[in-house]
Enzyme design. Structure first.
Site, PDB file in Angstrom:
ATOM      1  N   HIS A  14     -14.386  24.686  35.960  1.00 10.91           N
ATOM      2  CA  HIS A  14     -14.866  24.762  37.344  1.00 10.91           C
ATOM      3  C   HIS A  14     -16.382  24.590  37.370  1.00 10.91           C
ATOM      4  CE1 HIS A  14     -13.839  26.026  41.577  1.00 10.91           C
ATOM      5  NE2 HIS A  14     -15.158  25.943  41.611  1.00 10.91           N
ATOM      6  N   HIS A  16     -19.216  21.931  39.430  1.00 12.35           N
ATOM      7  CA  HIS A  16     -19.444  20.834  40.366  1.00 12.35           C
ATOM      8  C   HIS A  16     -20.610  19.957  39.900  1.00 12.35           C
ATOM      9  CE1 HIS A  16     -16.640  22.174  43.500  1.00 12.35           C
ATOM     10  NE2 HIS A  16     -16.963  23.392  43.106  1.00 12.35           N
ATOM     11  N   HIS A 200      -9.390  24.275  45.846  1.00 12.49           N
ATOM     12  CA  HIS A 200     -10.019  25.581  46.034  1.00 12.49           C
ATOM     13  C   HIS A 200      -9.162  26.404  46.994  1.00 12.49           C
ATOM     14  CE1 HIS A 200     -13.404  23.620  44.226  1.00 12.49           C
ATOM     15  NE2 HIS A 200     -14.270  24.570  44.525  1.00 12.49           N
ATOM     16  N   GLU A 203     -10.902  32.360  47.893  1.00 16.71           N
ATOM     17  CA  GLU A 203     -12.225  32.962  47.729  1.00 16.71           C
ATOM     18  C   GLU A 203     -12.754  33.368  49.109  1.00 16.71           C
ATOM     19  OE1 GLU A 203     -16.451  32.250  45.453  1.00 16.71           O
ATOM     20  OE2 GLU A 203     -15.668  30.590  46.646  1.00 16.71           O
ATOM     21  N   ASP A 282     -21.527  26.516  40.552  1.00 12.74           N
ATOM     22  CA  ASP A 282     -22.759  25.804  40.916  1.00 12.74           C
ATOM     23  C   ASP A 282     -23.968  26.569  40.372  1.00 12.74           C
ATOM     24  OD1 ASP A 282     -21.726  23.629  42.718  1.00 12.74           O
ATOM     25  OD2 ASP A 282     -21.010  25.368  43.857  1.00 12.74           O
TER      26      ASP A 282
END
Length: 341
Positions: A14, A16, A200, A203, A282
């Site tokens: 995971h 980006h 996704h 979350e 990220d």
């Protein structure tokens, strides 16, 4: 004596594309293209946001500002190479980097050239860094579902199982935007091409959305998925189906989903039997990279070396790495343990 988590072989599932960027690289790219960055990015202030649309808007505005600095083929190749170098330094041997080529296409001649640049850079990085890199093509909830179908067809053309190929299809951005079921046709295209289904979910929205995602997109893994811990029935569905969760503790806290790292339900997810893969999401905006997620698991959640080995093995097993790569990495994980005198 505990061994550094950076020596533990692992897979990173995971991460980006723009969000992987080193802060120094962002500064250099901004200078190169004469772009003035927002103060938060100039000073590298890490995000701590409210878990609402205002908080997400701020995150998205900063992400878009960083993405606007990636404006040519050289920039794109640099991001892939540096992500692989950083991952290799932290023990990651297999990286599945997520990218939506839509944002970069105008600078390099279209969607296809943009994806081909990333794939070629992934092949090169795999040969030189010690971390093998595959690609997940991701659609955005902020765009029309027809755009997702276009990306799914593009991803299908480059489907494979080794470094420098597309191994999965994702759906990113604010879970509260768009209707999840409208993206089902795009995921069907991807699955028919042999790509992993990697949306996704779980979350910013809770277990009800996880159930909807299971019913409509038939995921192999969920990006995040942590809020499934709020409902034992939903969590049981994930465990029974073998759907892995890409858990990113630093981003959960930065986005205000949990107030502190200790409140990320890592222990309860592990105890439930869920398959987990820790990720950095990220790090440009959230700070900690991959090894720091394992440090959090050790220092905050009290996981010993055996439990960390289990997490690393789960990340490898949940990956789309070829079987021979998985076998070799799992053997290295098994051999990892306390240093001998």
């Amino acid at each position: 004596m505990e061994r550094p988590v950076s020596t533990l072989p692992k897979a990173h599932l995971h991460l980006h594309f723009t969000g992987s960027m080193r802060p120094a690289t962002l500064q250099e790219m901004a200078a190169k293209h004469r772009i003035r960055l927002p103060e938060t990015l100039r000073e590298h202030h890490l995000l701590r946001l409210t878990p609402d649309e205002r908080g997400w808007f701020r995150f998205q505005r900063l992400y878009d500002a960083a993405r606007a600095c990636v404006r040519d083929e050289e920039d794109m190749r640099r991001l892939v190479l540096e992500a692989a170098q950083d991952d290799a330094a932290e023990g990651s041997r297999w990286l599945e980097m997520q990218v939506d080529p839509t944002s970069y296409a105008p600078h390099v001649g279209g969607l296809t050239p943009a994806l081909e640049i990333v794939l070629d850079a992934a092949r090169e990085a795999s040969q030189t860094t010690g971390c093998q890199v595959a690609i997940v093509v991701a659609a955005s909830r902020m765009r029309h579902p027809l755009d997702a179908r276009i990306l799914a067809r593009l991803a299908a053309r480059y489907a494979g199982e080794g470094p420098g190929t597309v191994v999965g299809f994702g759906l990113s951005n604010d879970e509260r935007r768009g209707d999840t079921e409208d993206f089902a046709p795009a995921f069907r295209i991807a699955r028919n091409a042999g790509l992993a289904s990697l949306p996704h979910s779980g979350e910013l929205r809770g277990p009800d959305h996880v159930s909807l995602t299971l019913d409509t997109l038939h995921p192999d893994r969920l990006g995040h998925g942590v809020r499934a811990a709020e409902n034992q029935e939903v969590l049981g569905r994930l465990v029974d189906a073998g759907v892995a969760l890409e858990v990113c503790p630093a981003s959960n806290v930065a986005l205000g989903v949990y107030p502190t790292p200790a409140e990320v339900p890592l222990r309860s997810l592990i105890d439930s039997g869920a398959r987990l893969a820790l990720g950095a999401d990220d790090p440009l905006l959230f700070g900690p990279r991959l090894a720091a997620q394992y440090e959090t698991a050790r220092e905050v959640h009290g996981l010993d070396d055996a439990a960390l080995r289990h997490l690393a093995a789960s990340s490898i097993e949940a990956s789309r790495a070829p079987d021979d790569v998985k076998k070799g990495l799992l053997a290295e994980v098994e051999a990892w343990g306390p240093e001998q005198d």
